[in-house]
Design a protein around this motif. Structure first.
Motif, PDB file in Angstrom:
ATOM      1  N   GLU A   1       0.848  -1.330   0.105  1.00  0.00           N
ATOM      2  CA  GLU A   1       0.163   0.166   0.109  1.00  0.00           C
ATOM      3  C   GLU A   1       0.830   1.263   0.175  1.00  0.00           C
ATOM      4  O   GLU A   1       2.042   1.173   0.750  1.00  0.00           O
ATOM      5  CB  GLU A   1      -0.880   0.007   1.230  1.00  0.00           C
ATOM      6  N   PHE A   2       0.511   2.224  -0.649  1.00  0.00           N
ATOM      7  CA  PHE A   2       1.152   3.538  -0.812  1.00  0.00           C
ATOM      8  C   PHE A   2       0.674   4.653  -0.305  1.00  0.00           C
ATOM      9  O   PHE A   2      -0.658   4.804  -0.721  1.00  0.00           O
ATOM     10  CB  PHE A   2       1.779   3.558  -2.270  1.00  0.00           C
ATOM     11  N   PRO A   3       1.178   5.606   0.239  1.00  0.00           N
ATOM     12  CA  PRO A   3       2.578   5.508   0.907  1.00  0.00           C
ATOM     13  C   PRO A   3       2.914   4.891   2.196  1.00  0.00           C
ATOM     14  O   PRO A   3       3.841   4.970   2.673  1.00  0.00           O
ATOM     15  CB  PRO A   3       3.100   7.006   0.802  1.00  0.00           C
ATOM     16  N   SER A   4       1.807   4.040   2.794  1.00  0.00           N
ATOM     17  CA  SER A   4       2.033   3.588   4.353  1.00  0.00           C
ATOM     18  C   SER A   4       2.995   2.510   4.201  1.00  0.00           C
ATOM     19  O   SER A   4       3.597   2.157   5.253  1.00  0.00           O
ATOM     20  CB  SER A   4       0.633   3.388   4.647  1.00  0.00           C
ATOM     21  N   MET A   5       3.267   1.742   3.012  1.00  0.00           N
ATOM     22  CA  MET A   5       4.302   0.806   2.710  1.00  0.00           C
ATOM     23  C   MET A   5       3.709  -0.415   3.892  1.00  0.00           C
ATOM     24  O   MET A   5       4.662  -1.191   4.496  1.00  0.00           O
ATOM     25  CB  MET A   5       5.567   1.247   3.057  1.00  0.00           C
ATOM     26  N   LYS A   6       2.368  -0.833   3.709  1.00  0.00           N
ATOM     27  CA  LYS A   6       1.653  -1.824   4.404  1.00  0.00           C
ATOM     28  C   LYS A   6       1.907  -3.118   3.334  1.00  0.00           C
ATOM     29  O   LYS A   6       1.254  -2.882   2.282  1.00  0.00           O
ATOM     30  CB  LYS A   6       0.395  -1.631   5.138  1.00  0.00           C
ATOM     31  N   LYS A   7       2.532  -4.140   3.586  1.00  0.00           N
ATOM     32  CA  LYS A   7       2.826  -5.168   2.486  1.00  0.00           C
ATOM     33  C   LYS A   7       1.302  -5.775   2.256  1.00  0.00           C
ATOM     34  O   LYS A   7       0.419  -6.297   3.154  1.00  0.00           O
ATOM     35  CB  LYS A   7       3.528  -6.196   2.913  1.00  0.00           C
ATOM     36  N   VAL A   8       1.076  -5.902   0.875  1.00  0.00           N
ATOM     37  CA  VAL A   8      -0.045  -6.540   0.505  1.00  0.00           C
ATOM     38  C   VAL A   8      -0.010  -7.984  -0.030  1.00  0.00           C
ATOM     39  O   VAL A   8      -0.635  -8.941   0.172  1.00  0.00           O
ATOM     40  CB  VAL A   8      -0.672  -5.731  -0.671  1.00  0.00           C
ATOM     41  N   ARG A   9       1.049  -8.049  -0.787  1.00  0.00           N
ATOM     42  CA  ARG A   9       1.294  -9.319  -1.311  1.00  0.00           C
ATOM     43  C   ARG A   9       2.799  -9.597  -1.591  1.00  0.00           C
ATOM     44  O   ARG A   9       3.451  -8.846  -1.951  1.00  0.00           O
ATOM     45  CB  ARG A   9       0.417  -9.480  -2.323  1.00  0.00           C
ATOM     46  N   GLU A  10       3.236 -10.917  -1.483  1.00  0.00           N
ATOM     47  CA  GLU A  10       4.800 -11.017  -2.019  1.00  0.00           C
ATOM     48  C   GLU A  10       4.692 -12.651  -2.498  1.00  0.00           C
ATOM     49  O   GLU A  10       3.929 -13.589  -2.116  1.00  0.00           O
ATOM     50  CB  GLU A  10       5.604 -11.075  -0.984  1.00  0.00           C
ATOM     51  N   PHE A  11       5.452 -12.829  -3.716  1.00  0.00           N
ATOM     52  CA  PHE A  11       5.615 -14.109  -4.158  1.00  0.00           C
ATOM     53  C   PHE A  11       6.760 -14.305  -5.285  1.00  0.00           C
ATOM     54  O   PHE A  11       7.207 -13.005  -5.563  1.00  0.00           O
ATOM     55  CB  PHE A  11       4.294 -14.555  -5.113  1.00  0.00           C
ATOM     56  N   LYS A  12       7.269 -15.596  -5.150  1.00  0.00           N
ATOM     57  CA  LYS A  12       8.501 -15.758  -6.023  1.00  0.00           C
ATOM     58  C   LYS A  12       8.087 -15.458  -7.500  1.00  0.00           C
ATOM     59  O   LYS A  12       7.278 -16.213  -8.141  1.00  0.00           O
ATOM     60  CB  LYS A  12       8.982 -17.124  -5.739  1.00  0.00           C
ATOM     61  N   ALA A  13       8.506 -14.411  -8.348  1.00  0.00           N
ATOM     62  CA  ALA A  13       8.294 -14.195  -9.515  1.00  0.00           C
ATOM     63  C   ALA A  13       9.308 -14.932 -10.552  1.00  0.00           C
ATOM     64  O   ALA A  13       9.140 -15.112 -11.774  1.00  0.00           O
ATOM     65  CB  ALA A  13       8.206 -12.822  -9.782  1.00  0.00           C
ATOM     66  N   HIS A  14      10.677 -14.897 -10.339  1.00  0.00           N
ATOM     67  CA  HIS A  14      11.615 -15.018 -11.301  1.00  0.00           C
ATOM     68  C   HIS A  14      12.844 -15.842 -10.237  1.00  0.00           C
ATOM     69  O   HIS A  14      13.033 -15.556  -9.169  1.00  0.00           O
ATOM     70  CB  HIS A  14      12.291 -13.812 -11.726  1.00  0.00           C
ATOM     71  N   ASP A  15      13.481 -16.867 -11.148  1.00  0.00           N
ATOM     72  CA  ASP A  15      14.594 -17.392 -10.637  1.00  0.00           C
ATOM     73  C   ASP A  15      15.948 -16.534 -10.687  1.00  0.00           C
ATOM     74  O   ASP A  15      16.705 -16.470 -11.707  1.00  0.00           O
ATOM     75  CB  ASP A  15      14.803 -18.553 -11.362  1.00  0.00           C
ATOM     76  N   GLY A  16      16.150 -15.448  -9.747  1.00  0.00           N
ATOM     77  CA  GLY A  16      17.053 -14.846  -9.977  1.00  0.00           C
ATOM     78  C   GLY A  16      16.491 -13.330 -10.043  1.00  0.00           C
ATOM     79  O   GLY A  16      15.640 -12.936  -9.546  1.00  0.00           O
ATOM     80  N   GLU A  17      17.462 -12.325 -10.446  1.00  0.00           N
ATOM     81  CA  GLU A  17      17.040 -10.966 -10.206  1.00  0.00           C
ATOM     82  C   GLU A  17      15.796 -10.517 -10.927  1.00  0.00           C
ATOM     83  O   GLU A  17      15.712 -10.943 -11.994  1.00  0.00           O
ATOM     84  CB  GLU A  17      18.247  -9.982 -10.494  1.00  0.00           C
TER      85      GLU A  17
END
Length: 361
Positions: A184-200
């Motif tokens: 959430e912006f600009p509070s920076m409360k995390k909404v979601r995270e997941f592995k998108a790529h193998d590497g950067e």
């Protein structure tokens, strides 16, 4: 004959890695030497873009010290900045002081005392501008830190990409651990995270309907709907004759009239977005890797700065320079002339048919 060498707008006292342009005609250029004790500074410079004598120029308005952290990625949402520094995203808000405020603050007091207000910004001399003068004219720009959040958790943690949604309500980050994180912006409360790529993760674009596009060093470009994979692209799918690890996706951008490109050899190009027709190209404009490019915005101030040009692209590189690339108006036939030629062609065709076949009409 190719374009002449692009003019140098500004030279910073440190390598430049990130560039954003505010609709009010303000360029934000950031970078630095990192935590290494080499004497190279780290900072975020606010540059005022102006038309002077028919030429676009830039002067230093304010220098914000980022201490031991070099800014490697940056996004802008109104007057709020999301700066990727090391493993974290720093959220800053800046305030640009207007002419009325400056006049009021610099006016003498009623008691007849000496002036105590901030000095008015002076245009730097060519030598000061060329050496990246970092003096801050007090009162022009005020910067405050809202928060800082760690966004990458790999052993060599580094945030490499950051983007803000069109409505400024969502921020996306990606880095060395390959995870896409939404906040959430600009509070920076995390909404979601997941592995998108193998590497950067190299770059991110936010689209409508909660779609996110990511480009990674694993040779994939992916389209996500929330955390579900919609499409995975491989550049070599239609080029089977080329080894699959010859190239990789490096960037993904929003759609627009033009596409600006910077290369690892320092070259800069401008293409038509829908056809990829190249309109502008300067080989080794910087002579070293181009780290970021940005077009002047299609705001009222942006159009004023463009003057008679069709587009203006700014580029920054590790050589500490910010350079200007102008796309002049392209030649085209007026519509009335095209219609007149078509009408003449029709008349000529009818006359030829009448001569070849008497009584045709």
């Amino acid at each position: 004959m190719g374009p002449r060498r692009p003019p140098e707008l500004y030279r910073a006292p440190f390598p430049l890695y990130a560039l954003q342009i505010h609709p009010r005609g303000l360029a934000l250029a950031a970078g630095g030497g990192g935590a290494a004790r080499t004497g190279v500074r780290n900072g975020l410079h606010f540059l005022q873009l102006e038309q002077i004598g028919g030429q676009l120029s830039a002067s230093l308005l304010h220098s914000h010290d980022t201490e031991t952290r070099a800014t490697m990625s940056m996004a802008l949402a109104g007057d709020v900045i999301a700066a990727g520094q090391d493993a974290s995203c720093h959220i800053l808000r800046f305030r640009l002081q207007g002419p009325d405020e400056k006049s009021a603050s610099s006016a003498p007091s009623k008691a007849g005392g000496a002036e105590k207000g901030p000095r008015k910004r002076k245009a730097p001399s060519p030598s000061e501008k060329g050496e990246g003068d970092t003096r801050s004219e007090a009162g022009e720009v005020e910067v405050e830190t809202l928060c800082s959040v760690q966004t990458d958790f790999s052993p060599d943690a580094l945030q490499k990409a950051v983007r803000v949604s069109a409505d400024h309500s969502l921020l996306a980050t990606g880095g060395a651990d390959g995870f896409l994180r939404l906040w959430e912006f600009p509070s920076m409360k995390k909404v979601r995270e997941f592995k998108a790529h193998d590497g950067e993760i190299e770059d991110i674009a936010l689209g409508p309907e909660n779609k996110v596009v990511t480009a990674g060093r694993d040779f994939h470009c992916c389209v996500w709907q929330r955390d579900q994979l919609v499409v995975r692209l491989r550049w070599d799918e239609n080029m089977p004759g080329v080894p699959d690890k010859t190239y990789r996706y490096q960037a993904c951008s929003d759609s627009g009239t033009f596409l600006g490109l910077g290369t690892v050899t320092g070259s800069v190009a401008i293409h038509v977005s829908f056809s990829l027709q190249r309109l502008y190209y300067v080989k080794e404009a910087h002579g070293i890797v181009v780290t970021d490019v940005a077009f002047l915005p299609e705001s009222r101030r942006g159009r004023e700065l463009l003057a008679e040009n069709e587009a203006a692209l700014l580029s920054v590189a590790v050589d500490s320079r910010c350079k200007l690339h102008l796309l002049p108006p392209r030649r085209s036939f007026p519509v009335w002339l095209l219609l007149l030629l078509c009408a003449g062609l029709v008349v000529a065709t009818i006359l030829l048919l009448q001569l070849a076949f008497p009584g045709f009409l």
